[in-house]
Scaffold this motif. Sequence first.
Motif: not given
Length: 240
Positions: A97-120
């Motif tokens: 259904x409807x999806x809101x698409x964001x620049x992920x650098x402003x989304x705390x969920x993406x940032x948290x998972x990017x940090x998790x990726x960096x740290x393995x």
Amino acid sequence: MAVIHRTTLTPGKLELLASWLPSQPWYEGGERHQELARAGGFRLDDPQGEVGIEFMVVTDDSGDETLSYLVPLTYRGAPLDGADHALIGTTEHGVLGPRWVYDGTHDPVLVAQLLALLQGEAEPQAQSESNTPDPSVVRGFTGPRITGPVTSTAATSGPRCTNISVRAGSAVPEGTVAPEGSAGGPQRDQDGGLVIRVNRVLLPGQEDTTAAQGHVTAGWRLPDGTEARSVFATVQTAAP
């Protein structure tokens, strides 16, 4: 793990990006009509299973030379509070259904998972296949490990990159680590937040990470079919 649905998206991702990209400070395209093409990337899983996370690479032939842009995206089933400035657009997903698409650098969920990726602590997933890890994405982190939940983020874009200031739980030294803010420690903003730099304009072959305490390197395809690799994101080392 995220499930990739074989369905429609209206308007499509490239349609949304075509109107959004030229307004970004790191956009270097020309004045001709854009010729955007999906060129690669990868996904990360949201542990809560609510937010879609994608690191998409698109190529653009509107200038004198082909440019490759990295666009981290998040897909949500409802608007993200306080993030109207980061909204790329809305779209209709054939299954969800409807999806809101964001620049992920402003989304705390993406940032948290990017940090998790960096740290393995997070495994990169194939961009277009369900439940399929992507071993071509390479990460490293040599600084003090950041533990605890991400409490706040702030993203600032400039030429060719976006810097994300991340405040999280605490730093846990791995071996002997220089004191916070000294030479050899990770770069932080004036308030002590860890700074993750996302490279927006990708340069093929730019894989030097010697000055970084953390990095993510991945690949994409150039318009002629050539495979390219570059650094997608770094945690820089603080200056002496």
